[in-house]
Design a protein around this motif. Structure first.
Motif, PDB file in Angstrom:
ATOM      1  N   ALA A 193      -2.476  -3.893  -4.519  1.00  0.00           N
ATOM      2  CA  ALA A 193      -3.029  -2.651  -5.074  1.00  0.00           C
ATOM      3  C   ALA A 193      -4.521  -2.789  -5.347  1.00  0.00           C
ATOM      4  O   ALA A 193      -5.304  -1.884  -5.031  1.00  0.00           O
ATOM      5  N   LEU A 194      -4.923  -3.919  -5.916  1.00  0.00           N
ATOM      6  CA  LEU A 194      -6.346  -4.120  -6.208  1.00  0.00           C
ATOM      7  C   LEU A 194      -7.174  -4.146  -4.941  1.00  0.00           C
ATOM      8  O   LEU A 194      -8.269  -3.585  -4.897  1.00  0.00           O
ATOM      9  N   SER A 195      -6.648  -4.765  -3.880  1.00  0.00           N
ATOM     10  CA  SER A 195      -7.414  -4.778  -2.636  1.00  0.00           C
ATOM     11  C   SER A 195      -7.489  -3.381  -2.024  1.00  0.00           C
ATOM     12  O   SER A 195      -8.520  -2.984  -1.501  1.00  0.00           O
ATOM     13  N   ILE A 196      -6.416  -2.589  -2.135  1.00  0.00           N
ATOM     14  CA  ILE A 196      -6.451  -1.198  -1.660  1.00  0.00           C
ATOM     15  C   ILE A 196      -7.502  -0.410  -2.447  1.00  0.00           C
ATOM     16  O   ILE A 196      -8.297   0.337  -1.874  1.00  0.00           O
ATOM     17  N   LEU A 197      -7.531  -0.595  -3.756  1.00  0.00           N
ATOM     18  CA  LEU A 197      -8.470   0.140  -4.606  1.00  0.00           C
ATOM     19  C   LEU A 197      -9.920  -0.263  -4.331  1.00  0.00           C
ATOM     20  O   LEU A 197     -10.813   0.570  -4.337  1.00  0.00           O
ATOM     21  N   LYS A 198     -10.148  -1.552  -4.087  1.00  0.00           N
ATOM     22  CA  LYS A 198     -11.520  -2.027  -3.885  1.00  0.00           C
ATOM     23  C   LYS A 198     -12.038  -1.758  -2.473  1.00  0.00           C
ATOM     24  O   LYS A 198     -13.225  -1.564  -2.271  1.00  0.00           O
ATOM     25  N   GLU A 199     -11.119  -1.713  -1.481  1.00  0.00           N
ATOM     26  CA  GLU A 199     -11.526  -1.482  -0.088  1.00  0.00           C
ATOM     27  C   GLU A 199     -11.594  -0.007   0.263  1.00  0.00           C
ATOM     28  O   GLU A 199     -12.303   0.381   1.178  1.00  0.00           O
ATOM     29  N   GLY A 200     -10.810   0.790  -0.458  1.00  0.00           N
ATOM     30  CA  GLY A 200     -10.651   2.196  -0.087  1.00  0.00           C
ATOM     31  C   GLY A 200     -11.923   3.010  -0.198  1.00  0.00           C
ATOM     32  O   GLY A 200     -12.793   2.736  -1.016  1.00  0.00           O
ATOM     33  N   ASP A 251      -3.175  12.436  -4.518  1.00  0.00           N
ATOM     34  CA  ASP A 251      -3.250  11.180  -3.789  1.00  0.00           C
ATOM     35  C   ASP A 251      -2.717  10.132  -4.764  1.00  0.00           C
ATOM     36  O   ASP A 251      -3.348   9.847  -5.781  1.00  0.00           O
ATOM     37  N   VAL A 252      -1.517   9.618  -4.477  1.00  0.00           N
ATOM     38  CA  VAL A 252      -0.805   8.745  -5.414  1.00  0.00           C
ATOM     39  C   VAL A 252      -0.758   7.319  -4.860  1.00  0.00           C
ATOM     40  O   VAL A 252      -0.402   7.114  -3.704  1.00  0.00           O
ATOM     41  N   LEU A 253      -1.113   6.351  -5.706  1.00  0.00           N
ATOM     42  CA  LEU A 253      -0.918   4.954  -5.352  1.00  0.00           C
ATOM     43  C   LEU A 253       0.333   4.484  -6.086  1.00  0.00           C
ATOM     44  O   LEU A 253       0.381   4.498  -7.319  1.00  0.00           O
ATOM     45  N   LEU A 254       1.358   4.120  -5.324  1.00  0.00           N
ATOM     46  CA  LEU A 254       2.610   3.611  -5.878  1.00  0.00           C
ATOM     47  C   LEU A 254       2.580   2.087  -5.792  1.00  0.00           C
ATOM     48  O   LEU A 254       2.462   1.530  -4.699  1.00  0.00           O
ATOM     49  N   VAL A 273       7.113  18.562  -1.388  1.00  0.00           N
ATOM     50  CA  VAL A 273       5.708  18.559  -1.778  1.00  0.00           C
ATOM     51  C   VAL A 273       4.965  17.613  -0.849  1.00  0.00           C
ATOM     52  O   VAL A 273       5.536  16.674  -0.325  1.00  0.00           O
ATOM     53  N   LYS A 274       3.710  17.893  -0.648  1.00  0.00           N
ATOM     54  CA  LYS A 274       2.948  17.146   0.359  1.00  0.00           C
ATOM     55  C   LYS A 274       1.985  16.122  -0.243  1.00  0.00           C
ATOM     56  O   LYS A 274       0.940  15.848   0.313  1.00  0.00           O
ATOM     57  N   HIS A 275       2.330  15.589  -1.417  1.00  0.00           N
ATOM     58  CA  HIS A 275       1.472  14.584  -2.024  1.00  0.00           C
ATOM     59  C   HIS A 275       1.371  13.372  -1.099  1.00  0.00           C
ATOM     60  O   HIS A 275       2.338  13.015  -0.427  1.00  0.00           O
ATOM     61  N   LYS A 276       0.196  12.753  -1.075  1.00  0.00           N
ATOM     62  CA  LYS A 276      -0.002  11.561  -0.243  1.00  0.00           C
ATOM     63  C   LYS A 276       0.356  10.327  -1.073  1.00  0.00           C
ATOM     64  O   LYS A 276      -0.194  10.119  -2.150  1.00  0.00           O
ATOM     65  N   ILE A 277       1.297   9.547  -0.574  1.00  0.00           N
ATOM     66  CA  ILE A 277       1.726   8.337  -1.270  1.00  0.00           C
ATOM     67  C   ILE A 277       1.229   7.112  -0.505  1.00  0.00           C
ATOM     68  O   ILE A 277       1.528   6.946   0.670  1.00  0.00           O
ATOM     69  N   THR A 278       0.451   6.273  -1.187  1.00  0.00           N
ATOM     70  CA  THR A 278       0.038   4.993  -0.631  1.00  0.00           C
ATOM     71  C   THR A 278       0.835   3.936  -1.367  1.00  0.00           C
ATOM     72  O   THR A 278       0.938   3.984  -2.596  1.00  0.00           O
ATOM     73  N   GLU A 279       1.401   2.996  -0.623  1.00  0.00           N
ATOM     74  CA  GLU A 279       2.270   1.993  -1.239  1.00  0.00           C
ATOM     75  C   GLU A 279       1.591   0.636  -1.306  1.00  0.00           C
ATOM     76  O   GLU A 279       0.927   0.224  -0.357  1.00  0.00           O
TER      77      GLU A 279
END
Length: 137
Positions: A42-49, A6-9, A29-35
C-alpha cells in the motif's frame, strides 16, 4: 449527487477482497478499487501513484506491516495524512479501536458475518464518503 470514489483497499485475505468486489458489483456502483495485499504494498502504491485515493479501507491483521503500524506511518507523512482511512476489520478488540482513533482514523467498521449485513454496511460507508468533500491530490 454522489461522487465516484477512488478507494485503496488494504487487505491480505483473498476471500475478503473478492467479497468487497462482489459487493461493489451487487450495489452497481462504479467506484474504483485498488488492492494492496499488505501495508508495504500500500505504501509503495501511495508513494508511486500519480493520484492519491479518496479513502483507504484498511484491515488490521496483516503480514509485514500490520494495520496499526501502517496507520502510524500514514499519519506521519505530510502528503498522505489527510486521506480518510476507515478500518474494516473483524477485530472488536477495544485496545485496537482506541489506538486507531488515537492515531487518527475516520471510522472503524466491524465486518459482519452475514453477507447481507456486510453489503448493507459497505453500501452505507461508500454512500457516506461519496457525499463528503474530499481533498483531491
Amino acid at each position: 449527487m454522489s461522487n465516484l470514489l477512488d478507494v485503496l483497499l488494504i487487505e491480505d485475505d483473498t476471500i475478503e477482497i473478492m467479497k468487497l468486489n462482489r459487493t461493489i458489483s451487487t450495489l452497481n456502483v462504479k467506484h474504483k478499487i485498488t488492492e494492496a495485499n499488505n501495508g508495504e504494498e500500500a505504501l509503495s502504491i501511495l508513494k508511486e501513484g500519480n493520484s492519491l485515493p479518496d479513502i483507504i479501507l484498511l484491515d488490521l491483521n496483516m503480514p509485514k506491516i500490520n494495520g496499526i503500524d501502517f496507520l502510524k506511518i500514514l499519519k506521519n507523512d505530510v502528503h498522505l495524512k489527510y486521506i480518510p482511512t476507515i478500518v474494516l476489520t473483524t477485530s472488536n478488540n477495544r485496545n485496537d479501536l482506541l489506538e486507531c482513533y488515537k492515531i487518527g482514523i475516520a471510522g472503524y467498521v466491524l465486518k459482519p458475518l452475514k453477507y447481507d449485513d456486510y453489503v448493507s454496511k459497505i453500501e452505507k460507508l461508500l454512500a457516506y464518503w461519496s457525499i463528503n468533500e474530499l481533498i483531491k491530490a
